[in-house]
Design a protein around this motif. Structure first.
Motif, PDB file in Angstrom:
ATOM      1  N   SER A  45       7.240  -4.778  -0.895  1.00  0.00           N
ATOM      2  CA  SER A  45       8.025  -4.663   0.780  1.00  0.00           C
ATOM      3  C   SER A  45       6.899  -3.609   1.507  1.00  0.00           C
ATOM      4  O   SER A  45       6.662  -2.539   0.929  1.00  0.00           O
ATOM      5  CB  SER A  45       9.355  -4.114   0.478  1.00  0.00           C
ATOM      6  OG  SER A  45       9.808  -4.151   2.045  1.00  0.00           O
ATOM      7  N   LEU A  46       6.674  -4.016   2.616  1.00  0.00           N
ATOM      8  CA  LEU A  46       5.657  -3.544   3.515  1.00  0.00           C
ATOM      9  C   LEU A  46       6.295  -3.295   4.689  1.00  0.00           C
ATOM     10  O   LEU A  46       7.170  -4.158   5.384  1.00  0.00           O
ATOM     11  CB  LEU A  46       4.085  -3.857   3.487  1.00  0.00           C
ATOM     12  CG  LEU A  46       3.360  -4.140   2.177  1.00  0.00           C
ATOM     13  CD1 LEU A  46       2.241  -4.863   2.483  1.00  0.00           C
ATOM     14  CD2 LEU A  46       3.070  -2.746   1.633  1.00  0.00           C
ATOM     15  N   HIS A  47       6.045  -2.215   5.346  1.00  0.00           N
ATOM     16  CA  HIS A  47       6.910  -1.969   6.572  1.00  0.00           C
ATOM     17  C   HIS A  47       6.051  -1.529   7.883  1.00  0.00           C
ATOM     18  O   HIS A  47       6.686  -1.004   8.782  1.00  0.00           O
ATOM     19  CB  HIS A  47       7.770  -0.735   6.267  1.00  0.00           C
ATOM     20  CG  HIS A  47       8.607  -0.838   5.120  1.00  0.00           C
ATOM     21  ND1 HIS A  47       9.720  -1.440   4.970  1.00  0.00           N
ATOM     22  CD2 HIS A  47       8.758  -0.396   3.853  1.00  0.00           C
ATOM     23  CE1 HIS A  47      10.305  -1.752   3.953  1.00  0.00           C
ATOM     24  NE2 HIS A  47       9.777  -0.865   3.055  1.00  0.00           N
ATOM     25  N   CYS A  48       4.908  -2.108   7.842  1.00  0.00           N
ATOM     26  CA  CYS A  48       3.896  -1.725   9.092  1.00  0.00           C
ATOM     27  C   CYS A  48       3.550  -3.102   9.790  1.00  0.00           C
ATOM     28  O   CYS A  48       3.749  -4.147   9.162  1.00  0.00           O
ATOM     29  CB  CYS A  48       2.699  -1.217   8.801  1.00  0.00           C
ATOM     30  SG  CYS A  48       3.006   0.463   8.199  1.00  0.00           S
ATOM     31  N   SER A  49       3.259  -3.049  10.835  1.00  0.00           N
ATOM     32  CA  SER A  49       2.818  -4.366  11.897  1.00  0.00           C
ATOM     33  C   SER A  49       1.470  -4.730  11.444  1.00  0.00           C
ATOM     34  O   SER A  49       1.016  -5.891  11.590  1.00  0.00           O
ATOM     35  CB  SER A  49       2.759  -4.124  13.396  1.00  0.00           C
ATOM     36  OG  SER A  49       1.978  -2.946  13.533  1.00  0.00           O
ATOM     37  N   GLU A  50       0.747  -3.828  10.570  1.00  0.00           N
ATOM     38  CA  GLU A  50      -0.698  -4.444   9.849  1.00  0.00           C
ATOM     39  C   GLU A  50      -0.941  -3.844   8.837  1.00  0.00           C
ATOM     40  O   GLU A  50      -0.415  -2.532   8.658  1.00  0.00           O
ATOM     41  CB  GLU A  50      -1.771  -4.490  11.101  1.00  0.00           C
ATOM     42  CG  GLU A  50      -2.118  -3.012  11.690  1.00  0.00           C
ATOM     43  CD  GLU A  50      -2.821  -3.217  12.835  1.00  0.00           C
ATOM     44  OE1 GLU A  50      -4.223  -2.730  12.427  1.00  0.00           O
ATOM     45  OE2 GLU A  50      -2.639  -3.623  13.868  1.00  0.00           O
ATOM     46  N   GLY A  51      -1.642  -4.336   8.010  1.00  0.00           N
ATOM     47  CA  GLY A  51      -2.083  -3.710   6.618  1.00  0.00           C
ATOM     48  C   GLY A  51      -2.845  -4.601   5.796  1.00  0.00           C
ATOM     49  O   GLY A  51      -3.300  -5.612   6.198  1.00  0.00           O
TER      50      GLY A  51
END
Length: 304
Positions: A49-55
């Motif tokens: 699960s990732l929680h940023c708008s970009e990565g």
């Protein structure tokens, strides 16, 4: 390849299984993930699960499968250049040029759609893929490793971006895009809103236009006489009076070099500037002056 139903069942069975911290790691801000499939069991599904708008995601030596949930911390009201706010989230993934060893699927309400297939060494670089998610819709990205005798040189890597209310003119996808919508000139309301919401707002002239057939894009070479705002260092130079940069737009819009000063606005897409509204500067001045007199401007801009 196993049937889709088998994989979907495996996804839900292992939904709360977590992951082996020794074989994977998050960035400190949980924008990116890097891990290895060497410690994964064949047929297992690791939850991410990732929680940023970009990565980014880098999966070394793919084995088994990954299920990736993107939960960006977007503003509660995300508006686009037209000022609309539908709650629609647009996501794009940009596979690395050396994407190997896995297939990337969009999982939407339990149905898988192939976004990026495994590549042969001689295959052209994979293209950016974009998709949209409505409020409350369940979507995830699902990476399935493809069997190979030698996995030592295989890395499935990609960048991702999520934005609120991106329009077709700002997203480069492999699906056909309506030329009428993508290339339509902005009206005065859209222009004034673009000044407030764009990643860059620049006054400048078109030096030249170069076609990039691989990207299906026209690269506009801009001499900027004034940079009102830029989110990233897109327009730079040594001159005190002018700086230079590039802005991309869809190839079918048929942009040609010509005289005159323009106001360039738009979004940054995977580190590149993409054109939103670009009126002639004198037309923007006229619209801005009228709206300001009527106290209807959404934000201030120090115009000449």
């Amino acid at each position: 390849m196993p049937a889709f139903g088998v994989w979907i069942n495996a996804i839900w069975i292992l939904f709360f299984a977590g992951f082996d911290a020794a074989s994977s790691s998050y960035s400190e801000d949980q924008c990116s993930w890097r891990g290895s499939g060497l410690s994964q069991q064949q047929g297992s599904v690791e939850q991410i699960s990732l929680h940023c708008s970009e990565g980014t995601l880098d999966w070394l030596y793919p084995k088994g499968a990954l299920r990736l949930t993107l939960s960006p911390r977007l503003p509660s009201v995300a508006v686009g250049p037209g000022g609309s706010s539908s709650g629609l989230i647009t996501a794009c993934v940009k596979p690395s040029e050396q994407f190997h060893g896995a297939q990337l699927y969009l999982e939407r309400d339990g149905v898988l759609e192939l976004l990026v297939g495994d590549r042969l060494e001689s295959s052209p670089p994979p293209r950016v893929r974009c998709f949209s998610r409505l409020p409350g819709e369940r979507v995830a990205l699902f990476l399935q490793a493809t069997p190979h005798q030698d996995i030592s040189r295989r890395i499935a890597s990609f960048r991702y971006e999520l934005r609120g209310d991106w329009t077709a003119r700002l997203s480069l996808d492999s699906n056909p895009i309506s030329s009428e919508e993508a290339c339509r000139p902005c009206n005065n309301t859209e222009i004034l809103m673009a000044v407030c919401t764009s990643d860059f707002v620049v006054r400048g002239n078109i030096r030249s236009v170069v076609e990039d057939d691989n990207l299906r894009a026209a690269v506009i070479k801009v001499s900027a006489t004034r940079v009102f705002r830029q989110k990233y260092a897109l327009f730079t130079g040594n001159s005190r009076l002018t700086s230079r940069g590039e802005v991309r737009t869809l190839l079918q819009c048929g942009v040609k070099p010509g005289p005159g000063s323009f106001l360039f606005t738009g979004r940054v897409h995977f580190g590149e500037a993409w054109l939103g509204c670009a009126p002639r500067y004198k037309d923007f001045q006229r619209a801005y002056t009228i709206a300001k007199a009527a106290q209807q401007i959404p934000c201030e801009l120090p115009v000449d």
